[in-house]
Design a protein around this motif. Structure first.
Motif, short mmCIF file in Angstrom:
data_model
loop_
_atom_site.label_atom_id
_atom_site.label_comp_id
_atom_site.label_asym_id
_atom_site.label_seq_id
_atom_site.Cartn_x
_atom_site.Cartn_y
_atom_site.Cartn_z
N VAL A 72 0.84 -1.20 0.00
CA VAL A 72 0.00 0.00 0.00
C VAL A 72 0.87 1.25 0.00
O VAL A 72 0.60 2.21 -0.72
N GLU A 73 1.94 1.25 0.76
CA GLU A 73 2.81 2.43 0.84
C GLU A 73 3.47 2.74 -0.49
O GLU A 73 3.68 3.91 -0.82
N ARG A 74 3.81 1.73 -1.29
CA ARG A 74 4.45 1.97 -2.58
C ARG A 74 3.46 2.23 -3.69
O ARG A 74 3.80 2.89 -4.67
N LEU A 75 2.25 1.71 -3.56
CA LEU A 75 1.31 1.76 -4.67
C LEU A 75 0.20 2.81 -4.56
O LEU A 75 -0.39 3.17 -5.57
N GLN A 76 -0.09 3.25 -3.36
CA GLN A 76 -1.20 4.19 -3.17
C GLN A 76 -0.68 5.54 -2.67
O GLN A 76 0.21 5.59 -1.84
N ALA A 77 -1.28 6.60 -3.16
CA ALA A 77 -0.91 7.95 -2.72
C ALA A 77 -1.33 8.16 -1.27
O ALA A 77 -2.24 7.51 -0.77
N ARG A 78 -0.64 9.09 -0.60
CA ARG A 78 -0.97 9.38 0.81
C ARG A 78 -2.42 9.83 0.96
O ARG A 78 -3.06 9.53 1.95
N ASP A 79 -2.94 10.54 -0.04
CA ASP A 79 -4.32 11.03 0.04
C ASP A 79 -5.28 10.12 -0.74
O ASP A 79 -6.28 10.57 -1.28
N TYR A 80 -4.97 8.83 -0.76
CA TYR A 80 -5.78 7.81 -1.44
C TYR A 80 -7.25 7.96 -1.04
O TYR A 80 -7.59 8.09 0.12
N ILE A 81 -8.12 7.97 -2.05
CA ILE A 81 -9.56 8.08 -1.82
C ILE A 81 -10.19 6.70 -2.00
O ILE A 81 -10.11 6.10 -3.07
#
Length: 51
Positions: free
Chosen positions: A13-22
């Motif tokens: 998740v840390e590598r694939l999703q942005a910090r502001d993941y919606i």
């Protein structure tokens, strides 16, 4: 999707999703921390097949 839902790599998740993941699923809280916690709870991989 393979790393998260078939291999159940919560750390991905840390590598694939942005910090502001919606999150668009209303039953899951917003943000990648919630997604990471969800993936960590999976015991068996999701198996997908071609349509």
């Amino acid at each position: 999707m393979t790393a998260l839902f078939q291999r159940r790599e919560a750390s991905a998740v840390e590598r694939l999703q942005a910090r502001d993941y919606i999150q668009h699923n209303p039953t899951i809280p917003q943000g990648r921390d919630a997604l990471q916690a969800l993936v960590a709870t999976y015991r068996r991989p999701f198996i997908t097949s071609p349509a």
